[in-house]
Scaffold this active site. Structure first.
Site, PDB file in Angstrom:
ATOM      1  NE  ARG A  54      66.991 101.102  73.585  1.00  0.00           N
ATOM      2  CZ  ARG A  54      67.443 102.271  74.056  1.00  0.00           C
ATOM      3  NH1 ARG A  54      68.607 102.760  73.662  1.00  0.00           N
ATOM      4  NH2 ARG A  54      66.713 102.950  74.911  1.00  0.00           N
ATOM      5  CE1 TYR A 107      62.653  87.164  52.848  1.00  0.00           C
ATOM      6  CE2 TYR A 107      63.115  89.223  53.975  1.00  0.00           C
ATOM      7  CZ  TYR A 107      62.527  87.976  53.961  1.00  0.00           C
ATOM      8  OH  TYR A 107      61.825  87.547  55.061  1.00  0.00           O
ATOM      9  CG  ASP A 179      70.007  89.345  52.369  1.00  0.00           C
ATOM     10  OD1 ASP A 179      70.566  88.359  52.887  1.00  0.00           O
ATOM     11  OD2 ASP A 179      68.795  89.606  52.538  1.00  0.00           O
ATOM     12  CE  LYS A 204      65.077  83.202  56.883  1.00  0.00           C
ATOM     13  NZ  LYS A 204      65.237  84.216  55.846  1.00  0.00           N
TER      14      LYS A 204
HETATM   15  C1  LIG Z   1      64.448  85.429  55.688  1.00  0.00           C
HETATM   16  C2  LIG Z   1      65.293  86.407  54.976  1.00  0.00           C
HETATM   17  C3  LIG Z   1      65.490  87.684  55.488  1.00  0.00           C
HETATM   18  C4  LIG Z   1      64.767  88.192  56.698  1.00  0.00           C
HETATM   19  O1  LIG Z   1      65.136  87.574  57.844  1.00  0.00           O
HETATM   20  P1  LIG Z   1      64.151  87.500  59.145  1.00  0.00           P
HETATM   21  O2  LIG Z   1      65.092  87.007  60.171  1.00  0.00           O
HETATM   22  O3  LIG Z   1      63.054  86.572  58.772  1.00  0.00           O
HETATM   23  O4  LIG Z   1      63.666  88.896  59.395  1.00  0.00           O
HETATM   24  C5  LIG Z   1      66.348  88.504  54.819  1.00  0.00           C
HETATM   25  N1  LIG Z   1      66.958  88.125  53.676  1.00  0.00           N
HETATM   26  C6  LIG Z   1      66.771  86.919  53.144  1.00  0.00           C
HETATM   27  C7  LIG Z   1      67.472  86.558  51.878  1.00  0.00           C
HETATM   28  C8  LIG Z   1      65.924  86.016  53.760  1.00  0.00           C
HETATM   29  O5  LIG Z   1      65.687  84.826  53.207  1.00  0.00           O
END
Ligand SMILES: *Cc1c(COP(=O)(O)O)cnc(C)c1O
Length: 384
Positions: A54, A107, A179, A204
């Site tokens: 973990r 987000y 973010d 992403k």
């Molecule tokens: C998709 C996204 C997230 C979340 O990511 P996941 O891997 O889907 O949990 C966080 N911040 C932004 C800006 C996003 O587009």
């Protein structure tokens, strides 16, 4: 080293994988020890020595170290998703009975976490206009513990003047989280601009192939300990196969992003000229309100942007979406395939948000030919 070199070298300087270029995918829960003494001292082990599945295996540490080098941070940790990276980073930063500031362009699932879990825990959550800049000072209270940023913002792509905010927050010992999913570590390094924790949904662009859920947080010196402590308690680790795919994606991030950027610019400029389109929201466009900040602070733009259609028309959005062939609808973005989805930012924005109920869309430009994508969008607009 230039970033393209760094991205290839990162996480590999101390490799001892018997000459293999990539780390092994280590599937492990139990890490056995040779003897009693080793067992009772296992907690003292430092990465890349393994303690327990973990907490990470060799595969985990390779990706963590790669991102840490690119973000120029003190410590990076991998999470099971972008959202678990965000919620863990927030939980490592907020204080009991405190007040936090969150950009109104955040987000949506981040907003949902703040409005439910954090509020239930007694944290006062306040949203602010992403264009506030140094006016953020007016919102800061004696008990403000954290400011959460996302630049450009989700769905509406406002650029935040990050240095203006961190300049104030740093002197008041308020943690600033950002973010950084849109730009990736390649195009923006938030820690260099006074941010304490930089967060990615590696689902992403970093993974880049729509087949992995992964999150990463990088902390500066002052925030590394609390991030590690919180993460250890939450148990939000990712599996080794997914981490391996994230690492594999990372190595080709620059070539992919450059193509995403090139095509997105061509398509955004084209969209701007279409009679049905009222606005394109992409900071890399020279007449975008966020262009100056983007040019000043970022090294490039990714392939995700928004656009709106002119209001009060008798448009058939369903018909338009269904007539698109290369662009499909679906959550997430940053993969090799193009996506276009309808969005409704006005449904939850609360701070000074003027764009009422115009039809709004988000485009993730994939790696197809830009002019094929333009043809597809034109067919869509013809079917409005
Ligand atoms: C998709 C996204 C997230 C979340 O990511 P996941 O891997 O889907 O949990 C966080 N911040 C932004 C800006 C996003 O587009």
């Amino acid at each position: 080293m230039k970033k393209s070199t760094k991205i290839i070298r990162s996480g590999r300087e101390n490799n001892n994988y018997g000459g293999a270029v990539n780390p092994p995918v280590i599937h492990a829960s139990t890490i056995t020890t040779k003897n009693y003494k080793e067992y009772i001292n296992i907690e003292k082990r430092k990465d890349p020595e393994m303690k327990y599945g973990r907490v990470g295996t060799t595969t985990t540490f390779a990706l963590e170290e790669s991102i840490r080098e690119l973000e120029e941070g003190a410590k990076s940790l991998i999470f099971s998703s972008g959202l678990s990276a965000i919620t863990s980073a927030i939980l490592s930063s907020v204080k009991k009975n405190s007040h936090i500031l969150v950009t109104d362009s955040v987000y949506y699932p981040t907003r949902r976490f703040c409005n439910t879990i954090l509020k239930d825990l007694g944290i006062e959550v306040q949203y602010f206009d992403p264009l506030s800049g140094n006016k953020i000072n007016n919102y800061i209270k004696n008990n403000t513990s954290m400011i959460f940023l996302e630049s450009p913002g989700s769905l509406t792509f406002e650029m935040i003047d990050v240095p203006a905010i961190t300049k104030i927050a740093n002197t008041k010992h308020i943690k600033v989280l950002l973010d950084n999913t849109w730009a990736t570590p390649l195009f923006y390094q938030p820690l260099k601009h006074g941010v304490d924790l930089s967060i990615h949904s590696a689902t992403k662009y970093i993974s880049g192939h729509s087949d992995v859920m992964l999150g990463i947080v990088t902390a500066n010196n002052e925030s590394a300990k609390s991030l590690e402590k919180t993460t250890l308690s939450l148990g939000v680790n990712a599996g080794p196969d997914d981490i391996y795919l994230g690492l594999r994606g990372l190595k080709t991030l620059e070539v992919r992003l450059k193509k995403h950027q090139e095509s997105a610019l061509i398509i955004a400029q084209w969209l701007k000229k279409q009679p049905e389109v009222s606005k394109v929201m992409y900071p890399a466009l020279i007449d975008d309100p966020g262009y100056d900040i983007w040019k000043r602070d970022f090294d490039g733009a990714s392939g995700l942007f928004g656009f709106t259609l002119k209001g009060k028309q008798n448009y058939n959005i369903e018909n338009m979406m269904n007539s698109l062939n290369l662009f499909t609808m679906g959550a997430s973005w940053g993969g090799f395939e193009s996506l276009c989805i309808p969005t409704w930012p006005h449904k939850y924005r609360t701070e000074n948000y003027k764009n009422t109920s115009e039809s709004s869309f988000r485009v993730s430009v994939g790696l197809e030919d830009a002019y094929d994508l333009i043809k597809d969008l034109r067919v869509g607009l013809d079917n409005l």
